[in-house]
Design a protein around this motif. Structure first.
Motif: not given
Length: 492
Positions: A226-237
């Motif tokens: 479940f961990l997301v490292e970078y906002p860009e990985d999920v198209d977040c700012n």
């Protein structure tokens, strides 16, 4: 007739997408590092069970021997048991300190999710192996030393990874307050570790290690999924770390300084990835060396309490092992309050170093008072433990979180966020040298009397205050000079 959408789902949909992922990152990293500290705490609880006062328990029920050590766990049944306990502590802490300097370099170059989750699973294995020594009837010191060394090295995967993840998602805005609250995972882990270890310490102390080992391994698996490292990985700012004022409508977890640019821009466009910073390059960032030295002395005090407070309470207040472990959790309750207070004040005043220095100055006399009057009644003991925990762990929490993140995204790096894990590892690695020295010195000094241990802690606290770098608070117009280094570092 179709039912209305569930209230919980309506609430979830009302929270902006970026905020949901920021919240997920905070929760996962919080629980992850809670489990790290949860797995470190049992040794301090179990110490008093490994060496008991057998004379108070009567004769050996298994035979007619008059031995006064029949109830102790060899090899900790001799008169040098304090030195052996110190060796156990240092096996872990020296390995942790050495490994931390290397860990940050790996953390910048490996996927953080793999690095963190893998480290947690392996750490769970070594924590459980220590406890299995009870069920396997192992009485060889080197077995426990080797397990502690391996666990210390593996546990260095945690701190650089979780700070880097949080730093990737949050700008500088109210970083002090948010990270102050988030950093309570250290104290929450210590409290839970004490309670879990205390549940089995008198019956089967091996479970005091095996259960925390299982918990950290399970959390490692959860992080992997479940961990997301970078906002860009999920198209977040991505956050903007050095913008003074940005209008944002990203929701309750948004901060001043967070990006509010159009999603159609930077996250979608391929950009050249910056190279990871070198070790020497990270050392040249203003404030890194000074705050590293400050953390060395602050962590010396904190970790001496972490590893020796339950035994001190047993020896001085004459509580049982479980009661001493439960009472020692109040120090960590104070640590939670101190971390939040330090973050809030540093955000309000704009001076991280000033906040650290003031709390360190007040901590010294409080440590003296706790040693001399802290056992005069349960009420006094509770109050003094909470106050000392807040003043000791407040600066420690601020430096390892907000200060590390500020320096790792320093404006001199020109937007290169690749320094965050390395800077965090340098600061915490230097602090871990103090964490290793504290319990070692406590083990060597305690036979001469607990008063001398507290004098050592007070001296370390004063030294931590003296090496704090120059900090000028824009709102207060005052600063504190560091010892010998009259360099005006950029205010952080």
């Amino acid at each position: 007739m179709r039912a209305a959408l569930a209230p919980g789902i309506r609430l979830l949909r009302a929270v902006p997408r970026d905020s949901r992922y920021r919240g997920l990152t905070l929760v996962l990293t919080f629980l992850s590092y809670t489990s790290y500290h949860l797995s470190r705490k049992p040794i301090s609880i179990v110490k008093s069970q490994l060496h008991l006062n057998c004379s108070a328990l009567g004769p050996n029920p298994h035979n007619d021997s008059n031995s006064t050590t029949w109830c102790n766990w060899a090899p900790f049944d001799g008169d040098n048991y304090n030195e052996l306990f110190g060796a156990l502590d240092n096996a872990f802490l020296v390995a942790y300190a050495i490994g931390m300097f290397i860990s940050g370099i790996f953390g910048e170059r490996l996927p953080l999710r793999y690095y963190l989750s893998g480290g947690m699973v392996v750490s769970g294995l070594f924590t459980a192996l220590f406890g299995l020594g009870y069920f396997w009837d192992i009485h060889v010191l080197w077995y426990f030393i080797i397990v502690q060394v391996c666990n210390g090295l593996v546990q260095t995967t945690g701190w650089p990874a979780v700070v880097a993840c949080v730093g990737n998602w949050f700008g500088k805005g109210k970083r002090g307050l948010i990270m102050g609250i988030w950093n309570s995972h250290t104290s929450v882990g210590n409290i839970l570790g004490s309670l879990i270890a205390g549940a089995w310490v008198s019956s089967a102390w091996g479970l005091s290690f095996i259960v925390p080992g299982i918990i950290i391994a399970v959390m490692g698996v959860i992080c992997f999924f479940f961990l997301v490292e970078y906002p860009e990985d999920v198209d977040c700012n991505p956050p903007q770390h050095h913008v003074s004022a940005v209008i944002s409508n990203e929701g309750p977890l948004s901060l001043p300084g967070q990006s509010s640019v159009d999603h159609s821009k930077s996250p979608k466009e391929p950009a050249e990835k910056p190279e990871a910073i070198s070790f020497l390059g990270a050392l040249r960032i203003p404030g890194v060396v000074e705050f590293s030295l400050c953390l060395l002395f602050a962590k010396l005090v904190s970790y001496t309490f972490l590893y020796w407070l339950p035994l001190y309470i047993v020896n001085v207040a004459h509580f049982g092992a479980k009661e001493a472990g439960d009472l020692s959790t109040l120090f960590d309750v104070g640590g939670i309050l101190g971390g939040i207070f330090a973050g809030l004040i540093s955000d309000y005043t704009g001076g991280r170093a000033t906040t650290c220095c003031v709390m360190l100055v007040v901590a010294a006399p409080m440590l003296f008072l706790y040693n001399h009057v802290g056992q005069n009644g349960i009420g006094v003991s509770v109050a003094m433990l909470i106050i000392c925990g807040a003043l000791v762990n407040g600066p420690y929490a601020l430096i390892t979180t907000a200060v590390s993140a500020d320096l790792g995204t320093h404006e001199s790096l020109k937007g290169n966020a690749k320094a965050l894990s390395t800077v965090t590892a340098i600061i915490d690695g230097t602090g871990s040298v103090g964490a290793a020295l504290g319990p070692l010195l406590a083990g060597l000094i305690s036979p001469t009397g607990w008063n001398n241990v507290f004098y050592m802690l007070i001296a370390a606290d004063v030294l931590a205050c003296l090496v704090v770098p120059w900090d000028v608070s824009a709102s207060r117009g005052m600063g504190f000079p560091s010892l010998g280094l009259y360099l005006q570092c950029p205010r952080i």
